[in-house]
Scaffold this active site. Structure first.
Site, PDB file in Angstrom:
ATOM      1  N   TYR A  33       0.824  -1.205   0.000  1.00 10.87           N
ATOM      2  CA  TYR A  33       0.000   0.000   0.000  1.00 10.87           C
ATOM      3  C   TYR A  33       0.859   1.256   0.000  1.00 10.87           C
ATOM      4  CZ  TYR A  33       0.778   0.905   5.024  1.00 10.87           C
ATOM      5  OH  TYR A  33       1.338   1.198   6.234  1.00 10.87           O
ATOM      6  N   LYS A 146       6.314  -1.971   1.848  1.00 11.60           N
ATOM      7  CA  LYS A 146       5.193  -1.363   2.576  1.00 11.60           C
ATOM      8  C   LYS A 146       4.007  -2.327   2.471  1.00 11.60           C
ATOM      9  CE  LYS A 146       3.117   3.224   3.296  1.00 11.60           C
ATOM     10  NZ  LYS A 146       3.221   3.262   4.739  1.00 11.60           N
ATOM     11  N   GLU A 183      12.264   1.951  14.018  1.00  5.87           N
ATOM     12  CA  GLU A 183      11.363   3.035  13.600  1.00  5.87           C
ATOM     13  C   GLU A 183      10.111   2.926  14.460  1.00  5.87           C
ATOM     14  OE1 GLU A 183       9.850   2.504   9.584  1.00  5.87           O
ATOM     15  OE2 GLU A 183       9.916   0.336   9.787  1.00  5.87           O
ATOM     16  N   LEU A 207      11.335   1.042   7.000  1.00  7.63           N
ATOM     17  CA  LEU A 207      10.728   1.471   5.739  1.00  7.63           C
ATOM     18  C   LEU A 207      11.461   2.701   5.203  1.00  7.63           C
ATOM     19  CD1 LEU A 207       8.083   1.070   3.901  1.00  7.63           C
ATOM     20  CD2 LEU A 207       7.253   3.094   5.111  1.00  7.63           C
TER      21      LEU A 207
HETATM   22  C1  LIG Z   1       6.424   1.601   9.526  1.00 12.68           C
HETATM   23  C2  LIG Z   1       6.456   2.958   8.906  1.00 12.68           C
HETATM   24  N1  LIG Z   1       7.613   3.644   8.914  1.00 12.68           N
HETATM   25  C3  LIG Z   1       7.686   4.878   8.374  1.00 12.68           C
HETATM   26  C4  LIG Z   1       6.577   5.494   7.810  1.00 12.68           C
HETATM   27  C5  LIG Z   1       6.699   6.862   7.219  1.00 12.68           C
HETATM   28  O1  LIG Z   1       6.774   6.798   5.811  1.00 12.68           O
HETATM   29  P1  LIG Z   1       6.299   8.006   4.886  1.00 12.68           P
HETATM   30  O2  LIG Z   1       7.123   9.202   5.278  1.00 12.68           O
HETATM   31  O3  LIG Z   1       6.603   7.540   3.514  1.00 12.68           O
HETATM   32  O4  LIG Z   1       4.848   8.214   5.142  1.00 12.68           O
HETATM   33  C6  LIG Z   1       5.358   4.811   7.759  1.00 12.68           C
HETATM   34  C7  LIG Z   1       4.184   5.423   7.160  1.00 12.68           C
HETATM   35  O5  LIG Z   1       3.109   4.934   7.206  1.00 12.68           O
HETATM   36  C8  LIG Z   1       5.307   3.501   8.333  1.00 12.68           C
HETATM   37  O6  LIG Z   1       4.155   2.803   8.308  1.00 12.68           O
END
Ligand SMILES: Cc1ncc(COP(=O)(O)O)c(C=O)c1O
Length: 289
Positions: A33, A146, A183, A207
């Protein structure tokens, strides 16, 4: 007001959308997603999100049958027709419907859909602070994908809320053992230490956040040293500033962590400066009007 959804090439009312019982997203969480922010009626960092979508899909051997520019055009049209001003696009691609069997089926059409949700316009930098709790990182080792398989994140976020906190931070190697901060359950984690911006490298455990990449770029532009390296829980708790980032949050400074106040409970100068720079980028790409 009708809630619309784009599904496999057609825009229909959400309450008429149907997914097969044997959709592999439903049975195996076999899908990926994206969440894309819309500011002033324009998608922010759309190309980066689509590039990550294709990487995630490759990571689970999912062949998206639409071209990226066609999908981008469909998203832009959807935003315009739906009159989305401030909001987000939730986009999901699953492997599609096939008789239940663990093995990846051949020749199945993926289920691709997206729809929008409204969000508040961006808050001024430094307005939103959050509290964290530490939880064991029990996720798989392909966090660069993701994936829609989010049960560890769901459980971690629920634990955070039950503890009166806003977000859970994952610790790899045990909370009691002061393992490594990877994270958060839906955001990336940053510490400012001796003037440097420190965050765990992306890959198996983290991620590649779109906001994270932008912030590292903006930090380098401000001559803030960037260190992509692991930090233990004990080290991170001693940081001068702590913040988290995501598409929906932008930047939230951390004012408390496991019930202890962090950095006087206020946003620090590096956090504020990066947030202002991020708003500058957003306004360049999605001008007011
Ligand atoms: C596990 C995780 N890490 C980091 C992020 C942040 O990513 P982004 O800046 O692309 O929204 C998300 C966003 O949903 C996430 O689910």
């Amino acid at each position: 007001m009708t809630q619309w959804i784009w599904m496999n090439g057609q825009t229909i009312p959400m309450d008429q959308a149907r997914i097969g019982v044997e959709d592999r997203g439903f049975q195996f969480a076999d899908g990926v997603y994206e969440v894309i922010r819309v500011y002033e009626g324009q998608p922010f960092a759309l190309n980066a999100h689509l590039a990550r979508l294709w990487n995630s899909a490759a990571g689970i051997r999912l062949n998206l049958t639409i071209a990226a520019d066609e999908l981008a055009a469909a998203i832009r049209k959807f935003i315009e027709l739906g009159g989305v001003r401030e909001g987000m696009i939730y986009l999901q691609a699953t492997r599609g419907v096939a008789p239940r069997n663990h093995a990846i089926p051949e020749g199945v059409q993926p289920t691709l859909l997206f729809y929008s949700r409204p969000l508040e316009p961006m808050a001024a930098p430094g307005q939103v602070g959050v509290s964290l709790i530490s939880v064991e990182d029990e996720r798989w080792k392909r966090c660069w994908v993701k994936s829609i398989a989010l049960l560890p994140n769901v459980l971690a976020k629920t634990a955070a809320i039950e503890a009166g906190a806003d977000e859970a931070v994952f610790v790899d190697g045990g909370v009691m053992q002061s393992g490594v901060i990877t994270e958060c359950c839906a955001s990336n984690f940053f510490a400012v230490m001796n003037g440097a911006l420190v965050t765990h490298p992306v890959g198996a455990r983290v991620l590649p956040g779109i906001t994270r990449a932008l912030l590292l770029d903006l930090a380098r532009g401000q001559n803030i040293p960037v260190q992509e390296r692991p930090l233990t829980l004990a080290q991170a708790k001693g940081a001068d500033e702590v913040f988290i980032s995501s598409t929906v949050r932008e930047i939230n400074f951390v004012h408390a962590w496991d019930g202890v106040r962090i950095a006087d409970g206020r946003p620090g100068p590096v956090t504020l400066s990066l947030h202002r720079a991020l708003h500058g980028r957003i306004r360049e790409e999605c001008p007011m009007g």
